[in-house]
Design a protein around this motif. Structure first.
Motif, PDB file in Angstrom:
ATOM      1  N   TYR A  69     -88.724 -72.641 -46.938  1.00 31.35           N
ATOM      2  CA  TYR A  69     -88.716 -72.245 -45.720  1.00 31.35           C
ATOM      3  C   TYR A  69     -89.032 -70.847 -45.204  1.00 31.35           C
ATOM      4  N   ALA A  70     -88.280 -70.026 -46.133  1.00 30.57           N
ATOM      5  CA  ALA A  70     -87.860 -68.561 -45.900  1.00 30.57           C
ATOM      6  C   ALA A  70     -89.184 -68.071 -46.528  1.00 30.57           C
ATOM      7  N   ILE A  71     -89.701 -68.395 -47.637  1.00 32.07           N
ATOM      8  CA  ILE A  71     -90.736 -67.492 -48.444  1.00 32.07           C
ATOM      9  C   ILE A  71     -92.084 -67.812 -47.652  1.00 32.07           C
ATOM     10  N   GLU A  72     -92.192 -68.977 -46.952  1.00 33.48           N
ATOM     11  CA  GLU A  72     -93.461 -69.122 -46.657  1.00 33.48           C
ATOM     12  C   GLU A  72     -93.772 -68.673 -45.151  1.00 33.48           C
ATOM     13  N   HIS A  73     -92.464 -68.667 -44.388  1.00 33.73           N
ATOM     14  CA  HIS A  73     -92.583 -67.929 -43.144  1.00 33.73           C
ATOM     15  C   HIS A  73     -92.591 -66.351 -43.349  1.00 33.73           C
ATOM     16  N   TRP A  74     -91.894 -65.889 -44.215  1.00 37.80           N
ATOM     17  CA  TRP A  74     -91.911 -64.330 -44.262  1.00 37.80           C
ATOM     18  C   TRP A  74     -93.188 -63.825 -45.173  1.00 37.80           C
ATOM     19  N   THR A  75     -93.715 -64.483 -46.229  1.00 38.84           N
ATOM     20  CA  THR A  75     -94.570 -64.045 -46.874  1.00 38.84           C
ATOM     21  C   THR A  75     -96.019 -64.564 -46.648  1.00 38.84           C
ATOM     22  N   ARG A  76     -96.177 -65.705 -46.282  1.00 37.05           N
ATOM     23  CA  ARG A  76     -97.388 -66.337 -46.088  1.00 37.05           C
ATOM     24  C   ARG A  76     -97.899 -66.954 -47.554  1.00 37.05           C
ATOM     25  N   THR A  77     -96.992 -66.874 -48.326  1.00 39.92           N
ATOM     26  CA  THR A  77     -97.496 -67.319 -49.613  1.00 39.92           C
ATOM     27  C   THR A  77     -97.195 -69.071 -49.680  1.00 39.92           C
ATOM     28  N   PRO A  78     -98.112 -69.785 -50.339  1.00 38.90           N
ATOM     29  CA  PRO A  78     -97.803 -71.178 -50.196  1.00 38.90           C
ATOM     30  C   PRO A  78     -96.790 -71.507 -51.458  1.00 38.90           C
ATOM     31  N   VAL A  79     -95.676 -72.404 -51.132  1.00 45.77           N
ATOM     32  CA  VAL A  79     -94.513 -72.755 -52.027  1.00 45.77           C
ATOM     33  C   VAL A  79     -94.335 -74.171 -52.093  1.00 45.77           C
ATOM     34  N   GLU A  80     -94.350 -74.647 -53.450  1.00 45.34           N
ATOM     35  CA  GLU A  80     -93.930 -76.092 -53.592  1.00 45.34           C
ATOM     36  C   GLU A  80     -92.475 -75.915 -54.228  1.00 45.34           C
ATOM     37  N   VAL A  81     -91.925 -76.938 -54.036  1.00 43.50           N
ATOM     38  CA  VAL A  81     -90.718 -77.236 -54.544  1.00 43.50           C
ATOM     39  C   VAL A  81     -90.584 -78.419 -55.338  1.00 43.50           C
ATOM     40  N   GLU A  82     -90.066 -78.436 -56.833  1.00 47.74           N
ATOM     41  CA  GLU A  82     -90.359 -79.418 -57.450  1.00 47.74           C
ATOM     42  C   GLU A  82     -89.102 -79.782 -58.406  1.00 47.74           C
TER      43      GLU A  82
END
Ligand code: M6R
Length: 368
Positions: A69-82
């Protein structure tokens, strides 16, 4: 050695204000720029990153969910969590522009270690978030952010989790700074919120007795549900994990929006449902959460709500209300998880279980 506490876990819960403060020390230059000591990835390398995959197990995985949530919101870089144990077996799409973030308190979790080996073999860059200096995972990574929780002895992760969250927020803000996203301008403000967190966690701990009384009331409970939304969803999952591993209860966390897609069928008279209520804000999160709470309550659930100070809209729907300090939604996990840790620790104590060494579990899982 337990500082007067009955368990290492309880001692470690109470150490969290200090652990969070320590994890923030030295992260800003005099000019206000964020700095991460062992980042070792050049700014150009970070700017080239077009996808981030976070891999971890257990509690560390839930820290990763918050990080998304934080990385996508602040950096607009797509994140997957696995989950690390799944990652290697699905033929993940990774290359030199993928950043793998491996989160591990111990640095020795076999699944996580194997996952980063697999990623590096495909030229991905690996950054470790780890609490144990010189352990295998940071040794085999390109970069590391060490958390400063100090040794965590209790099998259940507590201060390890909070400091992982801090490291994830710092990483997100650092990437925002390097990439120059519009949130770059807000770094100062967010850092000030983070620096206020040890005080807020202290406030939650001062209210521990209320949570202990609640735990004592639940000594006969067989099942507990946890609901959350947004950054509160991983908190619900982590709260449920704590209760499973320590109190050996059936405990499940759900995204509140999923209720009507199945889980609401579990609700029956007097079922305790712990609800992580998001801060009141301009988004619809808070209102949506409130309607989920009303739905379970209408079906007989006993609602135990964690809600921010001053939120009076929750009062008619909460059978029990636990107050949290007012903080931004993305940072709320740092305060919201604390009563859930206290609840699990105390309930397990009341039930006569060994809190520091729960049955069937090891502190660090070094087999796959
Ligand atoms: O050392 P790690 O962070 O890699 O450990 C991951 C999990 O084994 C760990 O978080 C586990 O779920 C805890 N016992 C949870 O309290």
């Amino acid at each position: 050695e337990k500082d007067g506490h009955d368990w290492f876990m309880r001692k470690e819960i109470f150490e969290q204000p200090r652990a969070v403060a320590d994890s923030l020390i030295g992260r800003r230059t005099a000019a206000g720029q964020l700095q991460l000591d062992e980042m070792r990835l050049a700014d150009e390398e970070l700017r080239d990153v077009d996808k981030i995959i976070i891999i971890a197990c257990g509690t560390s995985f839930y820290a990763g969910m918050v990080a998304k949530y934080a990385i996508e919101h602040w950096t607009r870089t797509p994140v997957e969590v696995e989950l690390a144990s799944e990652f290697r077996y699905r033929d993940p799409i990774i290359d030199a522009t993928t950043l793998i973030v491996a989160i591990s308190q111990s640095g020795e979790t076999a699944d996580t270690l194997q996952a980063i080996r697999h990623a590096r073999a495909q030229r991905a860059k690996v950054l470790a978030i780890c609490n144990t200096n010189g352990s295998s995972i940071p040794r085999e990574s390109d970069a590391v952010i060490y958390t400063h929780a100090g040794p965590e002895i209790g099998v259940a992760s507590t201060k390890g989790f909070l400091t992982q969250l801090v490291a994830c927020y710092l990483l997100a803000l650092y990437i925002a700074q390097v990439k120059g996203t519009r949130f770059g301008d807000e770094i100062d403000e967010i850092m000030e919120h983070l620096e206020a967190m040890p005080g807020h966690i202290e406030t939650v701990l001062e209210r521990a007795e209320e949570v202990y009384a609640l735990a004592a009331d639940h000594a006969g409970t067989r099942s507990v549900l946890f609901l959350g939304r947004h950054a509160g969803y991983p908190v619900a999952l982590e709260g449920a994990l704590k209760l499973k591993e320590l109190a050996y209860l059936h405990a499940e966390g759900f995204a509140a929006g999923e209720l009507k897609h199945g889980p609401i069928a579990l609700v029956e008279d007097n079922l305790p449902v712990l609800c992580v209520v998001p801060p009141q804000g301009r988004d619809h999160l808070h209102g949506k959460m409130l309607s989920g709470i009303q739905e379970v309550r209408a079906r007989g659930a006993r609602t135990i709500c964690l809600a921010e100070d001053g939120d009076s809209s929750i009062e008619p729907y909460a059978d029990v209300l636990i107050r949290l300090p007012k903080v931004p939604v993305l940072l709320q996990p740092l305060v919201a998880i604390v009563p859930l840790q206290l609840f699990a620790c105390e309930l397990a104590t009341v039930l006569g279980h060994d809190v520091d060494q729960p049955r069937n579990l090891a502190k660090s899982v070094t087999v796959e």
